[in-house]
Write an enzyme that holds these catalytic residues in place. Sequence first.
Site, short mmCIF file in Angstrom:
data_model
loop_
_atom_site.label_atom_id
_atom_site.label_comp_id
_atom_site.label_asym_id
_atom_site.label_seq_id
_atom_site.Cartn_x
_atom_site.Cartn_y
_atom_site.Cartn_z
N ASN A 1 1.41 7.25 -4.32
CA ASN A 1 2.35 7.25 -3.20
C ASN A 1 3.32 6.09 -3.33
O ASN A 1 3.01 5.05 -3.92
CB ASN A 1 1.61 7.19 -1.86
CG ASN A 1 1.33 5.77 -1.42
OD1 ASN A 1 2.17 5.11 -0.81
ND2 ASN A 1 0.12 5.28 -1.73
N ALA A 2 4.51 6.31 -2.79
CA ALA A 2 5.52 5.26 -2.68
C ALA A 2 6.18 5.46 -1.33
O ALA A 2 7.34 5.87 -1.22
CB ALA A 2 6.54 5.35 -3.81
N MET A 3 5.42 5.18 -0.28
CA MET A 3 5.92 5.38 1.08
C MET A 3 7.01 4.37 1.44
O MET A 3 7.96 4.70 2.15
CB MET A 3 4.77 5.28 2.09
CG MET A 3 3.61 6.22 1.81
SD MET A 3 4.06 7.96 1.80
CE MET A 3 4.45 8.19 3.53
N CYS B 1 1.09 -4.34 -1.05
CA CYS B 1 1.77 -3.07 -1.30
C CYS B 1 2.62 -3.19 -2.57
O CYS B 1 3.42 -4.12 -2.70
CB CYS B 1 2.67 -2.71 -0.12
SG CYS B 1 3.68 -1.22 -0.40
N LYS C 1 -5.43 -8.43 2.66
CA LYS C 1 -5.62 -7.33 1.71
C LYS C 1 -4.96 -7.68 0.38
O LYS C 1 -3.76 -7.94 0.32
CB LYS C 1 -5.06 -6.02 2.26
CG LYS C 1 -5.45 -4.80 1.41
CD LYS C 1 -5.12 -3.51 2.13
CE LYS C 1 -5.65 -2.30 1.36
NZ LYS C 1 -5.37 -1.03 2.09
N ILE D 1 -9.46 -3.22 -2.78
CA ILE D 1 -8.12 -3.58 -3.23
C ILE D 1 -7.08 -2.62 -2.63
O ILE D 1 -7.46 -1.58 -2.07
CB ILE D 1 -8.01 -3.50 -4.77
CG1 ILE D 1 -8.43 -2.10 -5.23
CG2 ILE D 1 -8.82 -4.58 -5.42
CD1 ILE D 1 -8.29 -1.81 -6.72
#
EC number: 1.3.-.-
Length: 306
Positions: free
Chosen positions: A68-70, A125, A160, A186
Amino acid sequence: MRLTVEAGGLTLQNPTILAAGILGTTGASLKRVASMGAGAVVTKSIGVEPRYGHPNPSMIKLECGYINAMGLPNPSYREFLQELEVARQAGVPVIASIFGANEAEFREVAEGLPGASAYELNVSCPHAKGYGMQLGTDPALVEAVTRAVKGAVDVPVWVKLTPNVTDITAIGRAAQDGGADAVVAINTVKAMTIDIDSGYPILGNISGGLSGPAIKPIAVKCVYELYEALDIPVIGVGGISNWADAVEFLMAGASAVEIGSAVYDGLEVFASVSMGLSDYLERKNMKLEDLVGLSHRVVKHEAHKC
């Protein structure tokens, strides 16, 4: 079998947690996940200003998981505050995932979203320019951001971590030095896929982050290393889809586990993991706390025998 656990300053009725970014965009969806057995829920990552994210396609399914690349789409903390209030009715801890470009933005979002049971700092992210892992690969920045949020709130702060570094324990120690109550390991692994007919990358952002079963061995290794290096709890996440996966993470040193991609196959995964974990503990005549870090104790015992 009793599954209540203390993890990162929170008390959970069971060690399963909804991971950030999965069904966490509304208070109603977070309540629904809690009703299906999650011990806690994490919201979508929320920032200072609204973001629309990257162009479609922003998520694709693979045989081994998802990429994903939201691009951190979110309504801003001002608009999300009402959703957080709704989510707090879920009856389980609600952890607000937050992000920013610097320590001041992280602090602003944390202060602007009061009422969360804890805050999970997204410094990991891999596909949002200026955010996420662009901060999270620098120990000094991670420490500064953690300290800024920790000084602004009176609830636990989790950090995170990204696996896209040479030494994840250096980043974990920076979070610990900044006052973190736990680290979460992770986030997704940098990845991409290409359409072989056109030669063009499939994702709108060209590259993104890989999640799901393919990254589980990476995540287990990161949790194992962090457990050895840190004095604060580790929350494991990455490719967990059944109770055996959860047991593996606990043995590596996780105090609790977050479940993300597996939710796409059904919300029953939380109850299924808890039930399977309970049955396993009963068969082994063990308590949940006996599992946490078990692999480390076994390795040290064998080394001592030699």
